[in-house]
Structure formats: C-alpha cells, structure tokens
Design a protein around this motif. Sequence first.
Motif, PDB file in Angstrom:
ATOM      1  N   UNK A 203       0.568  -1.311  -0.143  1.00  0.00           N
ATOM      2  CA  UNK A 203      -0.171  -0.279   0.265  1.00  0.00           C
ATOM      3  C   UNK A 203       0.800   1.262   0.364  1.00  0.00           C
ATOM      4  N   UNK A 204       1.844   1.190   0.853  1.00  0.00           N
ATOM      5  CA  UNK A 204       3.402   2.206   0.650  1.00  0.00           C
ATOM      6  C   UNK A 204       3.545   2.321  -0.309  1.00  0.00           C
ATOM      7  N   UNK A 205       4.120   1.450  -1.355  1.00  0.00           N
ATOM      8  CA  UNK A 205       4.491   1.170  -3.056  1.00  0.00           C
ATOM      9  C   UNK A 205       4.039   2.252  -3.689  1.00  0.00           C
ATOM     10  N   UNK A 206       2.341   1.646  -3.671  1.00  0.00           N
ATOM     11  CA  UNK A 206       1.587   2.192  -4.424  1.00  0.00           C
ATOM     12  C   UNK A 206       0.977   3.337  -4.274  1.00  0.00           C
ATOM     13  N   UNK A 207       0.982   3.924  -2.927  1.00  0.00           N
ATOM     14  CA  UNK A 207       0.279   5.511  -2.896  1.00  0.00           C
ATOM     15  C   UNK A 207       1.715   6.422  -3.215  1.00  0.00           C
ATOM     16  N   UNK A 208       2.680   5.293  -2.937  1.00  0.00           N
ATOM     17  CA  UNK A 208       4.016   6.889  -2.843  1.00  0.00           C
ATOM     18  C   UNK A 208       4.452   6.520  -5.151  1.00  0.00           C
ATOM     19  N   UNK A 209       4.251   5.620  -5.320  1.00  0.00           N
ATOM     20  CA  UNK A 209       4.069   5.493  -6.993  1.00  0.00           C
ATOM     21  C   UNK A 209       3.029   6.101  -7.492  1.00  0.00           C
ATOM     22  N   UNK A 210       2.091   5.771  -7.359  1.00  0.00           N
ATOM     23  CA  UNK A 210       1.119   6.548  -7.685  1.00  0.00           C
ATOM     24  C   UNK A 210       0.976   8.146  -7.961  1.00  0.00           C
ATOM     25  N   UNK A 211       1.041   8.370  -6.556  1.00  0.00           N
ATOM     26  CA  UNK A 211       1.416  10.092  -6.398  1.00  0.00           C
ATOM     27  C   UNK A 211       2.396  10.488  -7.534  1.00  0.00           C
ATOM     28  N   UNK A 216       4.525  13.840 -11.414  1.00  0.00           N
ATOM     29  CA  UNK A 216       6.093  13.697 -12.844  1.00  0.00           C
ATOM     30  C   UNK A 216       6.171  14.616 -13.467  1.00  0.00           C
ATOM     31  N   UNK A 217       6.817  15.851 -14.545  1.00  0.00           N
ATOM     32  CA  UNK A 217       6.488  16.206 -15.156  1.00  0.00           C
ATOM     33  C   UNK A 217       7.811  15.758 -16.357  1.00  0.00           C
ATOM     34  N   UNK A 218       8.965  14.715 -16.227  1.00  0.00           N
ATOM     35  CA  UNK A 218       9.733  14.664 -16.455  1.00  0.00           C
ATOM     36  C   UNK A 218       9.949  13.044 -17.509  1.00  0.00           C
ATOM     37  N   UNK A 219      10.801  13.526 -18.660  1.00  0.00           N
ATOM     38  CA  UNK A 219      10.537  12.324 -19.470  1.00  0.00           C
ATOM     39  C   UNK A 219      10.931  10.617 -19.407  1.00  0.00           C
ATOM     40  N   UNK A 220      11.333  10.378 -18.076  1.00  0.00           N
ATOM     41  CA  UNK A 220      10.969   9.559 -17.302  1.00  0.00           C
ATOM     42  C   UNK A 220       9.853   8.482 -16.907  1.00  0.00           C
ATOM     43  N   UNK A 221       8.533   9.643 -17.167  1.00  0.00           N
ATOM     44  CA  UNK A 221       7.565   9.123 -16.749  1.00  0.00           C
ATOM     45  C   UNK A 221       6.922   7.447 -17.231  1.00  0.00           C
ATOM     46  N   UNK A 305      -1.015  13.708 -24.951  1.00  0.00           N
ATOM     47  CA  UNK A 305      -1.770  12.975 -24.346  1.00  0.00           C
ATOM     48  C   UNK A 305      -1.705  11.655 -23.616  1.00  0.00           C
ATOM     49  N   UNK A 306      -0.724  10.739 -23.710  1.00  0.00           N
ATOM     50  CA  UNK A 306      -0.879   9.474 -23.042  1.00  0.00           C
ATOM     51  C   UNK A 306      -0.553   9.625 -21.495  1.00  0.00           C
ATOM     52  N   UNK A 307       0.477  11.365 -21.649  1.00  0.00           N
ATOM     53  CA  UNK A 307       1.262  11.463 -20.111  1.00  0.00           C
ATOM     54  C   UNK A 307       0.373  12.056 -19.510  1.00  0.00           C
ATOM     55  N   UNK A 308      -0.758  12.734 -20.175  1.00  0.00           N
ATOM     56  CA  UNK A 308      -1.737  12.867 -19.221  1.00  0.00           C
ATOM     57  C   UNK A 308      -2.732  12.283 -18.710  1.00  0.00           C
ATOM     58  N   UNK A 309      -3.230  11.111 -19.408  1.00  0.00           N
ATOM     59  CA  UNK A 309      -4.099   9.802 -18.963  1.00  0.00           C
ATOM     60  C   UNK A 309      -3.172   8.908 -18.109  1.00  0.00           C
ATOM     61  N   UNK A 315      -3.257   9.587 -10.075  1.00  0.00           N
ATOM     62  CA  UNK A 315      -3.986  10.384  -9.102  1.00  0.00           C
ATOM     63  C   UNK A 315      -5.565   9.589  -8.544  1.00  0.00           C
ATOM     64  N   UNK A 316      -6.432   8.362  -9.404  1.00  0.00           N
ATOM     65  CA  UNK A 316      -7.094   7.570  -8.994  1.00  0.00           C
ATOM     66  C   UNK A 316      -7.019   6.640  -8.834  1.00  0.00           C
ATOM     67  N   UNK A 317      -5.969   5.643  -8.693  1.00  0.00           N
ATOM     68  CA  UNK A 317      -5.478   4.848  -7.765  1.00  0.00           C
ATOM     69  C   UNK A 317      -5.328   5.284  -7.354  1.00  0.00           C
ATOM     70  N   UNK A 318      -4.944   6.063  -6.160  1.00  0.00           N
ATOM     71  CA  UNK A 318      -3.937   6.646  -4.971  1.00  0.00           C
ATOM     72  C   UNK A 318      -5.385   6.841  -4.582  1.00  0.00           C
ATOM     73  N   UNK A 319      -5.941   7.840  -4.868  1.00  0.00           N
ATOM     74  CA  UNK A 319      -7.570   7.526  -4.112  1.00  0.00           C
ATOM     75  C   UNK A 319      -8.294   6.863  -3.523  1.00  0.00           C
ATOM     76  N   UNK A 320      -8.073   6.129  -4.859  1.00  0.00           N
ATOM     77  CA  UNK A 320      -9.362   4.843  -4.563  1.00  0.00           C
ATOM     78  C   UNK A 320      -7.982   3.564  -3.891  1.00  0.00           C
TER      79      UNK A 320
END
Length: 345
Positions: A203-211, A216-221, A305-309, A315-320
């Motif tokens: 859960x900690x890993x999921x929330x950290x990765x989700x946030x 993230x705004x880098x090319x490593x997304x 568009x893919x990065x925005x999605x 965000x959505x999976x972190x909230x869920x």
Amino acid sequence: MIWHPLLLAVWVLDLLSLLLVLAAFRTAMRMALEEASPAVANRRIQREIAAETAADRARWAYALFAMANVALIIGITNVLPAIVPGAFCGTGVLQASGGSGQRALALRFVAIVFMFVGRVLEKLNRPRPDATLTRLNARMLLLCAPLLLLAVGDTFRAILRVDVGRPVDCCAVVYDQLRSLAETQSAAGIADSYWLWAFGCSSVMLLGCGIWSWKSRSCAWTRIGGGLSLVAWSWVAVAALTLAKVFSAHYYQVLHPRCLWCLFLPRCQFIGFVLCGLLVMVAWEGAAAGIAAMVAKHLPDLQQRAEERGRMAGLRLSLAAAAFLCLTGVPPIVWGVRYGVWIGG
C-alpha cells in the motif's frame, strides 16, 4: 428456469451490448485490413466517420456490458440466494449452477478487461482518427466480439442451469476445504500476519508510485507508468486476499471468515460493492497507466495525451487505494478501542 426481472434485465443488456459490438464488427474488419495507399488517403473523411461510428458503438457496448455485470452481481448476491434452497450468499448460487457460473464470471471478466483496454486506446486516439492506434483499436474490437459472445452465451447457459429444486451446502463449500484450525490462520501457506505486512508495504509503495506518477513532469514518466501498472495489479491481489482473510472479520464479526460473497449482503451494509469496486478501480487505472506508458513510448504524436492520461490514472488509483485503506483499516481500530481486543489475524 428462473424468470426474475433482474435476470431478464441482464439478458437484455447483454444482448444490446453484443448487437452493438457486432454492428461495429464489419467496420472494424475493414479498417484492420486496410493498408496505407493513395486510394485510402482519398477516403480519409469516410474512414474517420466510420471509425468514430464504430467507436461510439463500442463505447455504448462497454457501458451496457458493465451495467449488466453489476446487475448480475446483485442478482447472485441478493436475489438468487432467496430462490436457491440452502443458499445464503453467492457461494450457494454458484454451487447450484454446477460450476458453469464460475466460468461465466471468468469469461465476463476477461471480456470486460479487453473492452476496457480498447476504451482506453480509443480515448487516447480520439483527437487523431488517422493515427496508428486506429487500426489497433479495430483489431481490439475484433478480439472483443468473440469474447463477448462467449461470455453472453455462458451467462445464459449458467442461469438456465441453476437448480432450484435441490438444496446446496453454501458455507460448507468454503469451510470443508479446511482440514484443521491452523489452516484458517494462513493462506497459501503464509500466516495472516505476513499478509498484513505485505498489504501494508504494498500500500505504501502503491500510494508513493501513484502520487509520484501524478506529480511527475519529466521524460522518465514512461518508466514510472509501466512500474505503476505492475505495482497496482500486485496490490489488488494482496489486498483482495487480505480482505478475505483478515479485514472481513470486522464486518462479519466472526473469527477467520473465508467467503467474500457475504460482504455483498445487507447484514454487512453492502460493503462488498464498495470495496470490490475500489479494487476494480485500482486495477483498471493501473492497466490504463501501463497502456499510456506504452503509447507514450512508441507513438510520439500521442505522447502528451498519453502522459496526461497516465498521470490521471496515478491520481485516481491513489484515491481509490486510500479509500480502501480507510474502509478496511478504520473498523479494526474502532473495534480494538471499543473492546480492547482484535478479531482474526
């Protein structure tokens, strides 16, 4: 044969979704086989209109099939147990179907997964109907059609096979699988305490990765999105097992419950619909993040568009996941504060 309005509604929704997919099948077949040529380029407008029409039909088919799945789960958990002798929850209903109910649910799950993938790809491709994803979307639709046909046919056959003239064992089906008290305190040979630790760490890993993915705004997304998909699906598996083995005890208020179907009953405030819905949302958004990462990596014209999605998926999976943690973590704390002891685990 069971003539119940809810089951009839499931059949109607299934039939409508199947007809919509079959209506788009011919267009998808033509688009999947077309090669780039001057003649095809001259029919660009017609191709775009045909692609949009097929996408609209697939979109409605996905929505109707999702509604049918929800109605079917409601029927299995809260309608059919009152009709099947000896059934208290969905376990008894599936037992009365002679095994065909489990297969129908599995096929429906596979079908809606492929439909969801096609839906994500279609939304990414919507601003560019002439992009590479157009043919890929057509192929996904061609794949969804036979899967949907199998799922609908198996569901119809499973409902017909439900035997309401012979009592079922229901809870005995679950508890007869255990040979000793020690087996109730472990799953897959692993003690419940370890599953709790695995759930907490994941859960900690999921929330950290989700946030991180959301911010993230880098090319490593693209690497973040691919990793987020794996973490999300792993978390769903661990969370579902931990819910069945540990957390559900505070809704049942009994030791070592084994059946998740009872969480959908009124005595558990229908919490199963919420919890399983959150798990599905995490799995869906995790898949969307992985798809967006692959599209961003291989199709530069759709990268933004893919990065925005993908960020929205984070965000959505972190909230869920956070909502799931609250709904499963607060009841044990309240119980422990109130009575000074813990249930299960």
